[in-house]
Design a protein around this motif. Structure first.
Motif, PDB file in Angstrom:
ATOM      1  N   PHE A  11      41.351  39.788  55.134  1.00  0.00           N
ATOM      2  CA  PHE A  11      41.389  40.822  54.096  1.00  0.00           C
ATOM      3  C   PHE A  11      41.822  42.196  54.597  1.00  0.00           C
ATOM      4  CE2 PHE A  11      37.717  43.418  55.194  1.00  0.00           C
ATOM      5  CZ  PHE A  11      36.991  42.587  56.027  1.00  0.00           C
ATOM      6  N   ALA A  12      41.779  42.381  55.907  1.00  0.00           N
ATOM      7  CA  ALA A  12      42.052  43.730  56.442  1.00  0.00           C
ATOM      8  C   ALA A  12      43.363  43.758  57.202  1.00  0.00           C
ATOM      9  CB  ALA A  12      40.923  44.175  57.357  1.00  0.00           C
ATOM     10  N   ASN A  13      44.347  44.419  56.633  1.00  0.00           N
ATOM     11  CA  ASN A  13      45.660  44.492  57.259  1.00  0.00           C
ATOM     12  C   ASN A  13      45.861  45.893  57.845  1.00  0.00           C
ATOM     13  OD1 ASN A  13      49.059  44.693  56.162  1.00  0.00           O
ATOM     14  ND2 ASN A  13      48.336  43.474  57.866  1.00  0.00           N
ATOM     15  N   LEU A  14      45.908  45.942  59.168  1.00  0.00           N
ATOM     16  CA  LEU A  14      46.082  47.226  59.850  1.00  0.00           C
ATOM     17  C   LEU A  14      47.556  47.401  60.215  1.00  0.00           C
ATOM     18  CD1 LEU A  14      43.059  47.149  62.343  1.00  0.00           C
ATOM     19  CD2 LEU A  14      43.089  47.687  59.907  1.00  0.00           C
ATOM     20  N   ARG A  15      48.131  48.499  59.767  1.00  0.00           N
ATOM     21  CA  ARG A  15      49.539  48.787  60.076  1.00  0.00           C
ATOM     22  C   ARG A  15      49.637  50.182  60.692  1.00  0.00           C
ATOM     23  NH1 ARG A  15      53.112  45.656  55.376  1.00  0.00           N
ATOM     24  NH2 ARG A  15      52.368  43.624  56.086  1.00  0.00           N
ATOM     25  N   PRO A  16      49.707  50.238  62.007  1.00  0.00           N
ATOM     26  CA  PRO A  16      49.733  51.536  62.677  1.00  0.00           C
ATOM     27  C   PRO A  16      51.150  52.094  62.772  1.00  0.00           C
ATOM     28  CG  PRO A  16      49.511  49.762  64.292  1.00  0.00           C
ATOM     29  CD  PRO A  16      49.658  49.106  62.949  1.00  0.00           C
ATOM     30  N   CYS A  55      47.675  52.656  58.396  1.00  0.00           N
ATOM     31  CA  CYS A  55      47.530  52.173  57.023  1.00  0.00           C
ATOM     32  C   CYS A  55      46.584  50.975  57.039  1.00  0.00           C
ATOM     33  CB  CYS A  55      48.897  51.756  56.465  1.00  0.00           C
ATOM     34  SG  CYS A  55      48.793  51.046  54.819  1.00  0.00           S
ATOM     35  N   VAL A  56      45.515  51.084  56.283  1.00  0.00           N
ATOM     36  CA  VAL A  56      44.568  49.970  56.133  1.00  0.00           C
ATOM     37  C   VAL A  56      44.786  49.407  54.735  1.00  0.00           C
ATOM     38  CG1 VAL A  56      42.143  49.277  56.115  1.00  0.00           C
ATOM     39  CG2 VAL A  56      42.924  51.047  57.714  1.00  0.00           C
ATOM     40  N   ARG A  57      45.421  48.258  54.716  1.00  0.00           N
ATOM     41  CA  ARG A  57      45.830  47.642  53.454  1.00  0.00           C
ATOM     42  C   ARG A  57      44.917  46.462  53.126  1.00  0.00           C
ATOM     43  NH1 ARG A  57      51.263  43.818  52.958  1.00  0.00           N
ATOM     44  NH2 ARG A  57      50.869  43.131  50.820  1.00  0.00           N
ATOM     45  N   GLU A  58      44.364  46.443  51.917  1.00  0.00           N
ATOM     46  CA  GLU A  58      43.575  45.290  51.481  1.00  0.00           C
ATOM     47  C   GLU A  58      44.559  44.130  51.315  1.00  0.00           C
ATOM     48  OE1 GLU A  58      41.240  42.398  49.899  1.00  0.00           O
ATOM     49  OE2 GLU A  58      43.082  43.046  48.930  1.00  0.00           O
ATOM     50  N   GLU A  72      57.351  52.500  53.822  1.00  0.00           N
ATOM     51  CA  GLU A  72      57.749  53.916  53.897  1.00  0.00           C
ATOM     52  C   GLU A  72      57.301  54.521  55.239  1.00  0.00           C
ATOM     53  OE1 GLU A  72      56.317  56.316  50.631  1.00  0.00           O
ATOM     54  OE2 GLU A  72      57.045  58.161  51.560  1.00  0.00           O
ATOM     55  N   MET A  73      56.069  54.194  55.627  1.00  0.00           N
ATOM     56  CA  MET A  73      55.571  54.682  56.918  1.00  0.00           C
ATOM     57  C   MET A  73      56.412  54.162  58.069  1.00  0.00           C
ATOM     58  SD  MET A  73      51.509  54.163  56.556  1.00  0.00           S
ATOM     59  CE  MET A  73      51.479  53.698  58.280  1.00  0.00           C
ATOM     60  N   ALA A  74      56.839  52.903  57.953  1.00  0.00           N
ATOM     61  CA  ALA A  74      57.649  52.306  59.013  1.00  0.00           C
ATOM     62  C   ALA A  74      58.937  53.100  59.196  1.00  0.00           C
ATOM     63  CB  ALA A  74      57.978  50.851  58.677  1.00  0.00           C
ATOM     64  N   MET A  75      59.527  53.455  58.091  1.00  0.00           N
ATOM     65  CA  MET A  75      60.802  54.192  58.178  1.00  0.00           C
ATOM     66  C   MET A  75      60.586  55.591  58.739  1.00  0.00           C
ATOM     67  SD  MET A  75      63.843  53.353  57.853  1.00  0.00           S
ATOM     68  CE  MET A  75      64.917  54.468  58.754  1.00  0.00           C
ATOM     69  N   ILE A  76      59.455  56.223  58.384  1.00  0.00           N
ATOM     70  CA  ILE A  76      59.168  57.551  58.952  1.00  0.00           C
ATOM     71  C   ILE A  76      59.057  57.430  60.475  1.00  0.00           C
ATOM     72  CG2 ILE A  76      57.483  59.455  59.041  1.00  0.00           C
ATOM     73  CD1 ILE A  76      56.831  58.774  56.075  1.00  0.00           C
ATOM     74  N   SER A  77      58.563  56.284  60.939  1.00  0.00           N
ATOM     75  CA  SER A  77      58.441  56.110  62.392  1.00  0.00           C
ATOM     76  C   SER A  77      59.753  55.666  63.041  1.00  0.00           C
ATOM     77  CB  SER A  77      57.308  55.135  62.715  1.00  0.00           C
ATOM     78  OG  SER A  77      57.708  53.826  62.407  1.00  0.00           O
ATOM     79  N   ALA A 121      48.187  43.771  62.061  1.00  0.00           N
ATOM     80  CA  ALA A 121      47.105  42.829  62.347  1.00  0.00           C
ATOM     81  C   ALA A 121      46.411  42.535  61.034  1.00  0.00           C
ATOM     82  CB  ALA A 121      46.111  43.441  63.330  1.00  0.00           C
ATOM     83  N   SER A 122      46.250  41.254  60.728  1.00  0.00           N
ATOM     84  CA  SER A 122      45.516  40.859  59.525  1.00  0.00           C
ATOM     85  C   SER A 122      44.224  40.208  59.984  1.00  0.00           C
ATOM     86  CB  SER A 122      46.348  39.884  58.696  1.00  0.00           C
ATOM     87  OG  SER A 122      47.609  40.466  58.415  1.00  0.00           O
ATOM     88  N   LEU A 123      43.121  40.899  59.712  1.00  0.00           N
ATOM     89  CA  LEU A 123      41.849  40.496  60.309  1.00  0.00           C
ATOM     90  C   LEU A 123      40.863  40.002  59.268  1.00  0.00           C
ATOM     91  CD1 LEU A 123      41.444  43.598  62.673  1.00  0.00           C
ATOM     92  CD2 LEU A 123      42.602  41.424  63.163  1.00  0.00           C
ATOM     93  N   GLY A 124      40.037  39.069  59.698  1.00  0.00           N
ATOM     94  CA  GLY A 124      38.975  38.557  58.841  1.00  0.00           C
ATOM     95  C   GLY A 124      37.633  38.964  59.403  1.00  0.00           C
ATOM     96  N   LYS A 125      36.774  37.981  59.568  1.00  0.00           N
ATOM     97  CA  LYS A 125      35.421  38.271  60.059  1.00  0.00           C
ATOM     98  C   LYS A 125      35.435  38.622  61.544  1.00  0.00           C
ATOM     99  CE  LYS A 125      32.185  35.904  57.036  1.00  0.00           C
ATOM    100  NZ  LYS A 125      32.813  34.701  56.445  1.00  0.00           N
ATOM    101  N   GLN A 126      34.493  39.500  61.908  1.00  0.00           N
ATOM    102  CA  GLN A 126      34.327  39.884  63.306  1.00  0.00           C
ATOM    103  C   GLN A 126      33.239  39.003  63.914  1.00  0.00           C
ATOM    104  OE1 GLN A 126      33.110  43.981  63.500  1.00  0.00           O
ATOM    105  NE2 GLN A 126      34.415  44.403  65.261  1.00  0.00           N
ATOM    106  N   ASN A 127      33.412  38.562  65.159  1.00  0.00           N
ATOM    107  CA  ASN A 127      32.343  37.777  65.782  1.00  0.00           C
ATOM    108  C   ASN A 127      31.360  38.696  66.512  1.00  0.00           C
ATOM    109  OD1 ASN A 127      33.312  38.398  68.336  1.00  0.00           O
ATOM    110  ND2 ASN A 127      34.377  36.450  68.610  1.00  0.00           N
ATOM    111  N   ASP A 128      30.359  38.108  67.141  1.00  0.00           N
ATOM    112  CA  ASP A 128      29.309  38.918  67.774  1.00  0.00           C
ATOM    113  C   ASP A 128      29.832  39.792  68.906  1.00  0.00           C
ATOM    114  OD1 ASP A 128      27.548  37.835  66.030  1.00  0.00           O
ATOM    115  OD2 ASP A 128      26.823  36.271  67.403  1.00  0.00           O
ATOM    116  N   ASP A 129      30.975  39.384  69.482  1.00  0.00           N
ATOM    117  CA  ASP A 129      31.556  40.203  70.554  1.00  0.00           C
ATOM    118  C   ASP A 129      32.469  41.296  70.000  1.00  0.00           C
ATOM    119  OD1 ASP A 129      30.349  38.564  72.447  1.00  0.00           O
ATOM    120  OD2 ASP A 129      32.017  37.132  72.361  1.00  0.00           O
ATOM    121  N   GLY A 130      32.524  41.405  68.670  1.00  0.00           N
ATOM    122  CA  GLY A 130      33.369  42.444  68.084  1.00  0.00           C
ATOM    123  C   GLY A 130      34.827  42.035  67.989  1.00  0.00           C
ATOM    124  N   LEU A 131      35.107  40.744  68.253  1.00  0.00           N
ATOM    125  CA  LEU A 131      36.499  40.282  68.210  1.00  0.00           C
ATOM    126  C   LEU A 131      36.771  39.561  66.888  1.00  0.00           C
ATOM    127  CD1 LEU A 131      36.677  39.036  71.893  1.00  0.00           C
ATOM    128  CD2 LEU A 131      37.497  41.209  70.949  1.00  0.00           C
TER     129      LEU A 131
END
Ligand code: NAD
Ligand code: IPM
Ligand code: MN
Length: 366
Positions: free
Chosen positions: A103-108, A134-137, A255-260, A269-279
């Protein structure tokens, strides 16, 4: 923990840029004494052509048995008239995101100092840097909302509709990701919505205000998405973390990509649940697509794919040093003047290179 990575190169430039990312993985593994088991599987149009489905069961199984997925890109003109479920995007990419709860898409979006003149925005606007997360749902909103339908009404008029829907927990969890990320950055979150029109956005904005109370150190602001698109170009240097729903995030991140400098620079990175180690279990892919206009020519920019690999090492394996080494190698090659066609401006000191040459330069810098 499994050391297995499922590699899904996909279509168009996917396999070309993936080749370079895998060579970088080999190099960084040797340097940091890491070892991973790679499992290459079919996805998208390539999978459809070979097996009759864009997401074969073997591919899903492999992903389920891996720690993370390195994804290239899917889609292209050859498959865009297939029935929706057979299309690479709707039949493979979106189902993968949903199946694994990513659910969490991080686009730096970062404009490297040596690339400011490749950006279409005025130099002085990004002279102090452009560095926006950019934190995209990614698993809700109008992409997935049901019903989704095409038909013909009683008067014989054709219609189509999509449903934009968010539950409060879906909004809360993505906002927490954004606020948590902001805590490690400049502590500013800009929540983007269309609360002057959309009911989902009203809920989004109210929820943002509530979640902000859990993070008293972080400053929250709100923008309507149309204004956000404008402000990103007007004052790109002033954003820190941008959080928004699925479709708005898709658009604003290009748009952000083009600015960069280029879409070929933006990883994700498209992330789901975090485990106990934070990964995290995650899927890592360039923000851009299969680029049919340049596919097969050996000129695509592999950097978004290579930086996506760095994100995989960081978020799925916690190999922060190896990830940083890749980020640094990319920055130094750019500082050296190596440019694929998308970021080549012809300025003094720039050398135009192809996909493989860029990959080799990054490995040399490692
Ligand atoms: P696109 O992102 O593929 O290309 C847009 C423009 O950016 C093109 O001119 C392309 O050449 C350029 N570009 C993109 N990545 C580049 C790179 N690494 N190096 C140099 N130039 C690059 O978008 P599109 O043309 O709208 O879509 C093409 C296909 O890709 C469609 O089927 C679309 O659905 C699909 N797509 C897939 C993904 C994905 O798999 N994650 C993402 C976006 C689009
Ligand atoms: C992206 C892409 C995808 C999206 C498409 C290909 C389904 O544009 O990852 O940005 O809209 O999410
Ligand atoms: Mn997109």
């Amino acid at each position: 923990m499994s050391k297995r990575i499922t590699v899904l190169a996909g279509d168009g430039i996917g396999p070309e840029v993936m080749d370079e990312a895998i060579k970088v993985l080999d190099a960084v593994s040797a340097k940091f004494n890491l070892s991973y088991e790679l499992d290459h599987q079919l996805v998208g149009g390539a999978a459809y052509d070979a097996t009759g489905t864009p997401l074969p069961e073997a591919t899903v199984k492999s992903c389920e048995q891996s720690a993370g997925i390195l994804f290239g890109s899917v889609g292209g003109p050859k498959w865009e008239t297939l029935p929706p479920d057979d299309q690479p995007e709707r039949g493979a990419l979106l189902p993968l995101r949903k199946h694994f709860g990513l659910f969490a898409n991080l686009r730096p979006g970062v404009c490297l100092p040596a690339l400011t003149h490749a950006s279409p925005v005025k130099q002085e606007l990004i002279a102090d840097g452009f560095d926006v997360l950019c934190v995209r749902e990614l698993t809700g909103g109008i992409y997935f909302g049901q019903p989704k339908k095409r038909g013909t009404n009683e008067e014989g008029t054709e219609f189509a509709f999509d449903t934009m829907i968010y539950t409060k927990p879906e909004i809360e969890r993505i906002l927490r990701i954004a606020f948590t990320a902001a805590m490690g950055r400049d502590k500013r979150v800009c929540s983007v919505d269309k609360a002057n029109v959309l009911t989902t956005s009203v809920l989004w904005r109210e929820t943002a205000i509530e979640i902000a109370k859990e993070f008293p150190e972080v400053e929250l602001s709100h923008l309507y998405v149309d204004n956000a698109a404008m402000q990103l170009i007007r004052r790109p240097g002033e954003f820190d973390v941008l959080v928004t729903e699925n479709l708005f995030g898709d658009i604003l991140s290009d748009e952000m990509a083009m600015i960069s400098g280029s879409l070929g620079m933006l990883p994700s990175a498209s992330l789901g649940k975090q485990n106990d180690d934070g990964l995290y279990f995650g899927m890592y892919e360039p923000s851009g697509g299969s680029a049919p206009d340049i596919a097969g020519m050996g000129v695509a920019n592999p950097i978004a794919q290579i930086l996506s690999l760095a994100m995989l090492l960081r978020y799925t394996f916690g190999e922060n040093d190896a990830a940083k080494a890749i980020d640094d190698a990319v920055a130094s090659v750019i500082a050296d003047g190596k440019r694929t066609g998308d970021i080549f401006t012809g300025a003094t000191g720039e050398a135009k290179v192809g996909t493989a040459e860029m990959g080799a330069a990054i490995i040399a810098a490692l």
